[in-house]
Design a protein around this motif. Structure first.
Motif, PDB file in Angstrom:
ATOM      1  N   GLN A 272       0.854  -1.192   0.000  1.00 48.19           N
ATOM      2  CA  GLN A 272       0.000   0.000   0.000  1.00 48.19           C
ATOM      3  C   GLN A 272       0.891   1.244   0.000  1.00 48.19           C
ATOM      4  O   GLN A 272       1.708   1.420   0.911  1.00 48.19           O
ATOM      5  N   PRO A 273       0.783   2.105  -1.008  1.00 47.73           N
ATOM      6  CA  PRO A 273       1.601   3.328  -1.007  1.00 47.73           C
ATOM      7  C   PRO A 273       1.198   4.268   0.121  1.00 47.73           C
ATOM      8  O   PRO A 273       0.014   4.416   0.431  1.00 47.73           O
ATOM      9  N   LEU A 274       2.186   4.893   0.722  1.00 41.58           N
ATOM     10  CA  LEU A 274       1.959   5.729   1.902  1.00 41.58           C
ATOM     11  C   LEU A 274       2.717   7.036   1.792  1.00 41.58           C
ATOM     12  O   LEU A 274       3.885   7.059   1.394  1.00 41.58           O
ATOM     13  N   VAL A 275       2.056   8.129   2.152  1.00 40.46           N
ATOM     14  CA  VAL A 275       2.710   9.429   2.310  1.00 40.46           C
ATOM     15  C   VAL A 275       2.595   9.841   3.766  1.00 40.46           C
ATOM     16  O   VAL A 275       1.507   9.814   4.352  1.00 40.46           O
ATOM     17  N   LEU A 276       3.720  10.228   4.356  1.00 45.47           N
ATOM     18  CA  LEU A 276       3.779  10.660   5.745  1.00 45.47           C
ATOM     19  C   LEU A 276       3.738  12.176   5.810  1.00 45.47           C
ATOM     20  O   LEU A 276       4.488  12.854   5.095  1.00 45.47           O
ATOM     21  N   VAL A 277       2.873  12.708   6.673  1.00 44.99           N
ATOM     22  CA  VAL A 277       2.729  14.159   6.818  1.00 44.99           C
ATOM     23  C   VAL A 277       2.988  14.539   8.271  1.00 44.99           C
ATOM     24  O   VAL A 277       2.335  14.027   9.179  1.00 44.99           O
ATOM     25  N   SER A 278       3.944  15.419   8.469  1.00 46.30           N
ATOM     26  CA  SER A 278       4.256  15.900   9.812  1.00 46.30           C
ATOM     27  C   SER A 278       3.792  17.346   9.950  1.00 46.30           C
ATOM     28  O   SER A 278       4.300  18.230   9.252  1.00 46.30           O
ATOM     29  N   CYS A 279       2.808  17.570  10.816  1.00 44.02           N
ATOM     30  CA  CYS A 279       2.278  18.908  11.075  1.00 44.02           C
ATOM     31  C   CYS A 279       2.884  19.441  12.372  1.00 44.02           C
ATOM     32  O   CYS A 279       2.983  18.703  13.356  1.00 44.02           O
ATOM     33  N   GLY A 280       3.270  20.702  12.392  1.00 46.10           N
ATOM     34  CA  GLY A 280       3.840  21.251  13.617  1.00 46.10           C
ATOM     35  C   GLY A 280       4.390  22.646  13.414  1.00 46.10           C
ATOM     36  O   GLY A 280       4.282  23.229  12.336  1.00 46.10           O
TER      37      GLY A 280
ATOM     38  N   CYS B 138       8.080   1.208   8.416  1.00 48.18           N
ATOM     39  CA  CYS B 138       7.102   0.781   7.415  1.00 48.18           C
ATOM     40  C   CYS B 138       7.649  -0.356   6.558  1.00 48.18           C
ATOM     41  O   CYS B 138       6.931  -1.299   6.219  1.00 48.18           O
ATOM     42  N   GLU B 139       8.922  -0.274   6.205  1.00 46.82           N
ATOM     43  CA  GLU B 139       9.521  -1.289   5.343  1.00 46.82           C
ATOM     44  C   GLU B 139       9.580  -2.650   6.020  1.00 46.82           C
ATOM     45  O   GLU B 139       9.305  -3.685   5.389  1.00 46.82           O
ATOM     46  N   PHE B 140       9.921  -2.660   7.311  1.00 48.59           N
ATOM     47  CA  PHE B 140      10.156  -3.934   7.985  1.00 48.59           C
ATOM     48  C   PHE B 140       8.976  -4.445   8.820  1.00 48.59           C
ATOM     49  O   PHE B 140       8.912  -5.628   9.138  1.00 48.59           O
ATOM     50  N   GLU B 141       8.049  -3.539   9.176  1.00 43.78           N
ATOM     51  CA  GLU B 141       6.996  -3.936  10.108  1.00 43.78           C
ATOM     52  C   GLU B 141       5.577  -3.827   9.545  1.00 43.78           C
ATOM     53  O   GLU B 141       4.622  -4.211  10.210  1.00 43.78           O
ATOM     54  N   THR B 142       5.419  -3.271   8.337  1.00 46.17           N
ATOM     55  CA  THR B 142       4.079  -3.067   7.792  1.00 46.17           C
ATOM     56  C   THR B 142       4.037  -3.470   6.319  1.00 46.17           C
ATOM     57  O   THR B 142       5.061  -3.837   5.732  1.00 46.17           O
TER      58      THR B 142
ATOM     59  N   ILE C  20      -2.780   3.224  15.045  1.00 45.70           N
ATOM     60  CA  ILE C  20      -1.686   3.976  15.670  1.00 45.70           C
ATOM     61  C   ILE C  20      -0.465   3.063  15.722  1.00 45.70           C
ATOM     62  O   ILE C  20      -0.471   2.042  16.407  1.00 45.70           O
ATOM     63  N   TRP C  21       0.579   3.434  14.967  1.00 48.12           N
ATOM     64  CA  TRP C  21       1.794   2.642  14.925  1.00 48.12           C
ATOM     65  C   TRP C  21       2.861   3.347  15.761  1.00 48.12           C
ATOM     66  O   TRP C  21       3.216   4.502  15.486  1.00 48.12           O
ATOM     67  N   VAL C  22       3.358   2.667  16.786  1.00 54.90           N
ATOM     68  CA  VAL C  22       4.374   3.251  17.671  1.00 54.90           C
ATOM     69  C   VAL C  22       5.754   2.793  17.218  1.00 54.90           C
ATOM     70  O   VAL C  22       6.029   1.598  17.118  1.00 54.90           O
ATOM     71  N   ILE C  23       6.614   3.778  16.915  1.00 57.50           N
ATOM     72  CA  ILE C  23       7.956   3.499  16.411  1.00 57.50           C
ATOM     73  C   ILE C  23       8.949   3.620  17.571  1.00 57.50           C
ATOM     74  O   ILE C  23       9.084   4.696  18.162  1.00 57.50           O
ATOM     75  N   PRO C  24       9.620   2.540  17.930  1.00 59.07           N
ATOM     76  CA  PRO C  24      10.600   2.628  19.026  1.00 59.07           C
ATOM     77  C   PRO C  24      11.750   3.550  18.669  1.00 59.07           C
ATOM     78  O   PRO C  24      12.237   3.535  17.533  1.00 59.07           O
ATOM     79  N   GLN C  25      12.160   4.363  19.622  1.00 59.84           N
ATOM     80  CA  GLN C  25      13.327   5.227  19.411  1.00 59.84           C
ATOM     81  C   GLN C  25      14.547   4.473  19.933  1.00 59.84           C
ATOM     82  O   GLN C  25      14.821   4.454  21.135  1.00 59.84           O
ATOM     83  N   LEU C  26      15.276   3.846  19.025  1.00 60.25           N
ATOM     84  CA  LEU C  26      16.376   2.961  19.424  1.00 60.25           C
ATOM     85  C   LEU C  26      17.571   3.730  19.971  1.00 60.25           C
ATOM     86  O   LEU C  26      18.334   3.217  20.787  1.00 60.25           O
ATOM     87  N   ILE C  27      17.760   4.949  19.506  1.00 56.19           N
ATOM     88  CA  ILE C  27      18.791   5.831  20.066  1.00 56.19           C
ATOM     89  C   ILE C  27      18.073   7.033  20.663  1.00 56.19           C
ATOM     90  O   ILE C  27      17.407   7.785  19.944  1.00 56.19           O
TER      91      ILE C  27
END
Length: 299
Positions: free
Chosen positions: A51-59, A79-83, A226-233
């Protein structure tokens, strides 16, 4: 280097907002001649099963930091590895001047800074000025609807390898602090949350010092979107801290892109009001002195 300041409005100005059409351009853009920035969008889906996806960050992005840029990269990896999504584009959408938030630099500066931040550092992240070109404040849901309209109704989606068209899914990209506000009763309109989280969905980057689990408990009905992305660093750089460093006269280099730092220094952004007034006073004294000297010479 001197730059021409576009006809940007203050919060109580009735004029039409305008911004530079592009970095270094003498042309200006308003809602009347607005053009959706599609140059960095992927034209063909690599994997037609995804499924093609566009990410939009508002702020606010006042100023944009390296963490804002990392959000896009971490979301793309997630998105590449988990969805089953394939990211085909990403956009910053800075809020307009009508937002009236403390520490908010004028919209044209924030647009320029985000453009500078992505210009040489990314091939797929763009900056859309549509939101700040409005005199009025626009809710996040209207911004996402705008992207959905431009991507799917105007552009017609994205082509697959066999030449078919596929609709692009739009999703919100944000830090954990945003999802906390969404879980606070009364801060967001229920119908807006339903469309933002129920229809579009959100990719949320974990942030140190933010407890996202409590927020998600309140938003259980939207948990699948709601997809939660771990902050590894761990990275707790924020625009607020950058502005505080500036007010205290401390270096902000290496927290934000170098060329954004240069832009902030060049335009004297984020120094406190007292310091600005003092500098204006010095300039006036200097101009008065020069005027007196010229008059004395002429006489």
């Amino acid at each position: 280097m001197s730059t021409t300041t576009p006809d940007v409005l203050s919060n109580d100005d009735d004029r039409q907002p305008t911004v530079d059409a592009a970095l270094g351009s003498a042309d200006t853009m308003s809602l009347d001649n607005y053009r959706f920035p599609q140059e960095r969008l992927k034209r063909t889906l690599t994997d037609s099963t995804k499924q093609p996806l566009v990410l939009v960050s508002c702020g606010s992005f006042s100023p944009p930091t390296n963490l804002h840029l990392r959000m896009f990269e971490e979301a793309a990896d997630f998105c590449e590895f988990e969805t089953n999504y394939e990211v085909v584009g990403g956009f910053f959408s800075p809020v307009g001047d009508a937002y009236k938030k403390a520490g908010l630099a004028p919209a044209h500066h924030r647009i320029n800074m985000t453009r500078i931040a992505v210009r040489d550092s990314s091939t797929w992240i763009s900056v859309d000025p549509w939101e700040p070109l409005h005199k009025e404040y626009l809710p996040t849901v209207k911004v996402l609807d705008h992207f959905n309209h431009q991507l799917n109704e105007v552009l017609g989606g994205i082509e697959t390898a066999d030449g078919q068209k596929k609709p692009i899914h739009v999703a919100l990209l944000a830090g954990a602090d945003l999802i906390q506000t969404m879980s606070t009763p009364g801060l967001w309109a229920a119908e807006d949350l339903e469309r933002i989280l129920g229809h579009y969905g959100a990719f949320i980057l974990e942030r140190s010092g933010t407890d996202i689990d409590d927020a998600l408990l309140t938003l259980q009905q939207y948990r699948e979107k709601i997809w939660v992305i771990p902050q590894l660093i761990q990275n707790d750089v924020s625009s607020t801290k950058i502005r505080l460093f500036r007010k205290r006269g401390k270096s902000i280099r290496y927290y934000i892109p170098d060329q954004v730092v240069d832009y902030i220094y060049e335009h004297n952004l984020y120094v406190d009001d007292d310091k600005k007034q003092a500098e204006k006073g010095k300039d006036k004294i200097s101009q008065d002195a020069q005027g007196s000297s010229t008059a004395a010479t002429a006489s």
